[in-house]
Design a protein around this motif. Structure first.
Motif, PDB file in Angstrom:
ATOM      1  N   THR A 155       4.894   8.601  -3.915  1.00 42.40           N
ATOM      2  CA  THR A 155       4.546   7.294  -4.479  1.00 42.40           C
ATOM      3  C   THR A 155       3.162   6.865  -4.002  1.00 42.40           C
ATOM      4  N   GLY A 156       2.635   5.885  -4.676  1.00 37.72           N
ATOM      5  CA  GLY A 156       1.357   5.300  -4.285  1.00 37.72           C
ATOM      6  C   GLY A 156       1.544   3.823  -4.007  1.00 37.72           C
ATOM      7  N   GLY A 157       0.449   3.125  -3.884  1.00 41.85           N
ATOM      8  CA  GLY A 157       0.498   1.691  -3.659  1.00 41.85           C
ATOM      9  C   GLY A 157       0.388   0.938  -4.959  1.00 41.85           C
ATOM     10  N   ASN A 177       5.057   1.976   0.882  1.00 42.88           N
ATOM     11  CA  ASN A 177       5.946   2.486  -0.160  1.00 42.88           C
ATOM     12  C   ASN A 177       6.466   3.881   0.162  1.00 42.88           C
ATOM     13  N   SER A 178       5.628   4.742   0.718  1.00 43.88           N
ATOM     14  CA  SER A 178       6.083   6.099   1.022  1.00 43.88           C
ATOM     15  C   SER A 178       7.132   6.088   2.134  1.00 43.88           C
ATOM     16  N   SER A 220       5.424   0.295  -8.570  1.00 45.48           N
ATOM     17  CA  SER A 220       4.841   1.622  -8.400  1.00 45.48           C
ATOM     18  C   SER A 220       5.856   2.659  -7.933  1.00 45.48           C
ATOM     19  N   TYR A 221       6.947   2.260  -7.332  1.00 45.23           N
ATOM     20  CA  TYR A 221       7.969   3.172  -6.819  1.00 45.23           C
ATOM     21  C   TYR A 221       9.270   3.122  -7.622  1.00 45.23           C
ATOM     22  N   GLU A 236       9.586   7.492  -0.667  1.00 42.85           N
ATOM     23  CA  GLU A 236       9.160   8.864  -0.872  1.00 42.85           C
ATOM     24  C   GLU A 236      10.255   9.839  -0.434  1.00 42.85           C
ATOM     25  N   ASP A 253       0.839  -1.199   0.000  1.00 38.16           N
ATOM     26  CA  ASP A 253       0.000   0.000   0.000  1.00 38.16           C
ATOM     27  C   ASP A 253       0.879   1.256   0.000  1.00 38.16           C
ATOM     28  N   SER A 254       0.253   2.407  -0.161  1.00 36.83           N
ATOM     29  CA  SER A 254       1.003   3.663  -0.264  1.00 36.83           C
ATOM     30  C   SER A 254       1.731   4.012   1.032  1.00 36.83           C
TER      31      SER A 254
END
Length: 102
Positions: free
Chosen positions: A34-36, A14-15, A70-71, A19, A10-11
């Motif tokens: 970033t998001g998920g 990842n953040s 996603s990242y 991030e 999830d975001s």
């Protein structure tokens, strides 16, 4: 043993790792949010052999790939592939007197 997996996060997760907030901007490290979603693929394997009743020797390896994650564009990411290999030596110090066999 062999294993593989497709990973998602999830975001929030990842953040935390990928991030870059405005107060952390530096040369070569621009702002990034970033998001998920998809977080990569892994493939791992291991092999072990009991040498003595109290000693086991093993080898392992793992490949992680984040292409398409996603990242992936985060300035904190330096490569899309990571390889890990290692050796393990296991000493069994004690064993239960009652064992369950499958």
């Amino acid at each position: 043993r062999l294993s593989s997996g497709i990973h998602f996060a999830d975001s929030n997760f990842n953040s935390y790792f990928y991030e870059v907030d405005t107060e952390d901007i530096a040369p070569g490290r621009p702002f990034y949010a970033t998001g998920g979603g998809y977080s990569g693929f892994s493939f791992a394997g291991s092999i072990s052999r009991q040498l003595l009743p109290y000693l086991t020797l093993g080898f392992f390896g793992r490949w992680d790939n984040i292409h398409g994650a996603s990242y992936e564009e985060s300035p904190l990411v330096k490569t899309g592939d990571n390889y890990t290999i290692g050796t393990i030596l296991i000493f069994t110090l004690a064993k239960s007197k009652t064992l369950v066999f499958r």
